[in-house]
Scaffold this motif. Sequence first.
Motif, PDB file in Angstrom:
ATOM      1  N   ASP A 157       0.799  -1.234   0.000  1.00  0.00           N
ATOM      2  CA  ASP A 157       0.000   0.000   0.000  1.00  0.00           C
ATOM      3  C   ASP A 157       0.830   1.281   0.000  1.00  0.00           C
ATOM      4  N   LEU A 158       2.114   1.160  -0.288  1.00  0.00           N
ATOM      5  CA  LEU A 158       2.956   2.348  -0.364  1.00  0.00           C
ATOM      6  C   LEU A 158       3.465   2.510  -1.788  1.00  0.00           C
ATOM      7  N   ALA A 159       3.322   3.703  -2.345  1.00  0.00           N
ATOM      8  CA  ALA A 159       3.789   3.952  -3.704  1.00  0.00           C
ATOM      9  C   ALA A 159       5.303   3.837  -3.766  1.00  0.00           C
ATOM     10  N   ASN A 160       5.794   3.253  -4.837  1.00  0.00           N
ATOM     11  CA  ASN A 160       7.235   3.120  -5.066  1.00  0.00           C
ATOM     12  C   ASN A 160       7.784   4.484  -5.489  1.00  0.00           C
ATOM     13  N   PRO A 161       8.659   5.096  -4.701  1.00  0.00           N
ATOM     14  CA  PRO A 161       9.169   6.421  -5.074  1.00  0.00           C
ATOM     15  C   PRO A 161       9.866   6.459  -6.427  1.00  0.00           C
ATOM     16  N   PHE A 162      10.443   5.330  -6.866  1.00  0.00           N
ATOM     17  CA  PHE A 162      11.139   5.329  -8.148  1.00  0.00           C
ATOM     18  C   PHE A 162      10.187   5.471  -9.332  1.00  0.00           C
ATOM     19  N   ALA A 163       8.879   5.407  -9.077  1.00  0.00           N
ATOM     20  CA  ALA A 163       7.923   5.658 -10.158  1.00  0.00           C
ATOM     21  C   ALA A 163       7.986   7.113 -10.621  1.00  0.00           C
ATOM     22  N   ALA A 164       8.644   7.982  -9.832  1.00  0.00           N
ATOM     23  CA  ALA A 164       8.810   9.387 -10.237  1.00  0.00           C
ATOM     24  C   ALA A 164       9.924   9.548 -11.269  1.00  0.00           C
ATOM     25  N   LEU A 165      10.758   8.511 -11.455  1.00  0.00           N
ATOM     26  CA  LEU A 165      11.769   8.538 -12.505  1.00  0.00           C
ATOM     27  C   LEU A 165      11.102   8.253 -13.854  1.00  0.00           C
ATOM     28  N   PRO A 166      11.704   8.683 -14.964  1.00  0.00           N
ATOM     29  CA  PRO A 166      11.162   8.284 -16.272  1.00  0.00           C
ATOM     30  C   PRO A 166      11.075   6.759 -16.340  1.00  0.00           C
ATOM     31  N   HIS A 167       9.948   6.237 -16.792  1.00  0.00           N
ATOM     32  CA  HIS A 167       9.781   4.790 -16.787  1.00  0.00           C
ATOM     33  C   HIS A 167       8.798   4.373 -17.875  1.00  0.00           C
ATOM     34  N   GLN A 168       8.716   3.067 -18.087  1.00  0.00           N
ATOM     35  CA  GLN A 168       7.808   2.480 -19.069  1.00  0.00           C
ATOM     36  C   GLN A 168       7.313   1.152 -18.527  1.00  0.00           C
ATOM     37  N   PRO A 169       6.179   0.642 -19.035  1.00  0.00           N
ATOM     38  CA  PRO A 169       5.696  -0.660 -18.563  1.00  0.00           C
ATOM     39  C   PRO A 169       6.721  -1.762 -18.836  1.00  0.00           C
ATOM     40  N   SER A 170       6.841  -2.707 -17.915  1.00  0.00           N
ATOM     41  CA  SER A 170       7.735  -3.848 -18.123  1.00  0.00           C
ATOM     42  C   SER A 170       7.212  -4.721 -19.264  1.00  0.00           C
ATOM     43  N   VAL A 171       8.069  -5.610 -19.725  1.00  0.00           N
ATOM     44  CA  VAL A 171       7.708  -6.487 -20.843  1.00  0.00           C
ATOM     45  C   VAL A 171       6.449  -7.277 -20.508  1.00  0.00           C
ATOM     46  N   ASN A 172       6.376  -7.824 -19.299  1.00  0.00           N
ATOM     47  CA  ASN A 172       5.224  -8.620 -18.868  1.00  0.00           C
ATOM     48  C   ASN A 172       4.503  -7.954 -17.707  1.00  0.00           C
ATOM     49  N   ASP A 173       3.193  -8.186 -17.629  1.00  0.00           N
ATOM     50  CA  ASP A 173       2.442  -7.810 -16.446  1.00  0.00           C
ATOM     51  C   ASP A 173       2.552  -8.927 -15.414  1.00  0.00           C
ATOM     52  N   CYS A 174       2.050  -8.655 -14.215  1.00  0.00           N
ATOM     53  CA  CYS A 174       2.052  -9.678 -13.173  1.00  0.00           C
ATOM     54  C   CYS A 174       0.630  -9.916 -12.684  1.00  0.00           C
ATOM     55  N   PRO A 175       0.042 -11.072 -12.992  1.00  0.00           N
ATOM     56  CA  PRO A 175      -1.275 -11.404 -12.433  1.00  0.00           C
ATOM     57  C   PRO A 175      -1.183 -11.530 -10.916  1.00  0.00           C
ATOM     58  N   VAL A 176      -2.186 -11.024 -10.210  1.00  0.00           N
ATOM     59  CA  VAL A 176      -2.151 -11.039  -8.747  1.00  0.00           C
ATOM     60  C   VAL A 176      -3.530 -11.385  -8.198  1.00  0.00           C
ATOM     61  N   LEU A 177      -3.548 -12.085  -7.082  1.00  0.00           N
ATOM     62  CA  LEU A 177      -4.777 -12.383  -6.361  1.00  0.00           C
ATOM     63  C   LEU A 177      -4.801 -11.524  -5.101  1.00  0.00           C
ATOM     64  N   THR A 178      -5.795 -10.663  -4.982  1.00  0.00           N
ATOM     65  CA  THR A 178      -5.968  -9.847  -3.780  1.00  0.00           C
ATOM     66  C   THR A 178      -6.852 -10.597  -2.801  1.00  0.00           C
ATOM     67  N   MET A 179      -6.401 -10.702  -1.550  1.00  0.00           N
ATOM     68  CA  MET A 179      -7.122 -11.481  -0.547  1.00  0.00           C
ATOM     69  C   MET A 179      -7.482 -10.581   0.637  1.00  0.00           C
ATOM     70  N   GLN A 180      -8.757 -10.485   0.911  1.00  0.00           N
ATOM     71  CA  GLN A 180      -9.196  -9.757   2.088  1.00  0.00           C
ATOM     72  C   GLN A 180      -9.146 -10.698   3.290  1.00  0.00           C
ATOM     73  N   PRO A 181      -8.472 -10.303   4.369  1.00  0.00           N
ATOM     74  CA  PRO A 181      -8.417 -11.183   5.548  1.00  0.00           C
ATOM     75  C   PRO A 181      -9.808 -11.590   6.013  1.00  0.00           C
ATOM     76  N   GLY A 182      -9.976 -12.903   6.236  1.00  0.00           N
ATOM     77  CA  GLY A 182     -11.260 -13.426   6.692  1.00  0.00           C
ATOM     78  C   GLY A 182     -12.280 -13.629   5.601  1.00  0.00           C
TER      79      GLY A 182
END
Length: 396
Positions: A157-182
């Motif tokens: 839940d914390l933004a990566n400060p290096f996102a303020a540098l010039p950047h581009q999307p990586s070659v691949n995305d990352c699928p993720v499963l978000t889990m709410q506790p309980g």
Amino acid sequence: MTMAAAIERRTAEAPARSKAGHIASIDVIDDLRRAEPIWRRLESRRQVSTPYQHFDLLSAWQRQVGEREQVRPFIVIAYDAEHTPLLLMPLALRCKYGVRIASFMGGKHTTFNMALWDREFAVHAGSADLDALVSKLRARFAADVLVLAQQPARWRDLANPFAALPHQPSVNDCPVLTMQPGAPPATLIASALRGRLKGKERKLQKLPGYRYRVADGDVEIEHLLDWFFRVKPQRMAEQKLPNVFAEPGVEDFIRDACMTAAAGGSRAVVIHALECDEEVIALFAGVADGDRFSMMFNTYTMSGHARYSPGLILMRHIVDHYAALGYRSLDLGVGADDYKRMFCKDSEPIFDSFVPLSARGRVAAASMSAAGRAKRLVKQNQTLLGVARRLRCALR
């Protein structure tokens, strides 16, 4: 305290606060042992880092793989005016085509790359801090370009400060499963999929000694890794993929990381397995930090038991295991493989930055940035991806 006195006090403190908490100096270290005390302090849960950048994991990689590839540690530590560490960048320096490239340690074996941050600094770090960091690195003349690939846009839940540098999307995305506790199990894995997998697992449950487990003891970890390094090459050959685990030092790195006890007695890499008395049926291994599990490597049996989808069954157990522990997310690594999308419905943005530090580095950064965009274009286009796969098979 009166209002006037409070204002006077804040005014008196302002110069000190303007100096503390902002980058005043940096150190570039090529010795892991010298960096270790600060590194371990910044990898605690009170700070911000991914488990892929923990010292135990990356020191094993440098020892077994980095040294064989003739890359040396390039560990950047930034300090404020009071010499308090604000961030640590666990980089490795290599020379390629006459260009000195500083990139994250871990190579192909880390899903995410990120600096280790003092949490308070990370919350408030701005473009001026990053400009100061890059400027001080340029003044060192120690590297030509920073290649900061596969960085998460956010972590815990914390933004990566290096996102303020010039950047581009990586070659691949990352699928993720978000889990709410309980959360009810049906919200994590669709009821229809869960039902199908339970039906398949009933076939495996008839096998003597069938079990799911998280490996703990040294003997069982060694047994599981022996099996993995026998079976994985066969699976990769079947898929006509290059065997990255056969590259110099990689097996030793994986073994070291899995056997190393990390903070709290856990392992730097955690192994989950399905077994019966006859054989290991499936194995998934990854890193965990109390909030997220992220897979590093996996495979499943070459025997007839493979027809019961043991990899998917094991994945269901892993999801339930970490949900019960209160974890909030889980990923199966970058890429859009079908089995990943069965469990991970969301996509997490990850990005690359190519930061030139010299005139030579500007040319290299532009070339690598263009190559990354081209690879992403191919990965996002099924027609181009099919052509690329056929070409790769033909070349092999």
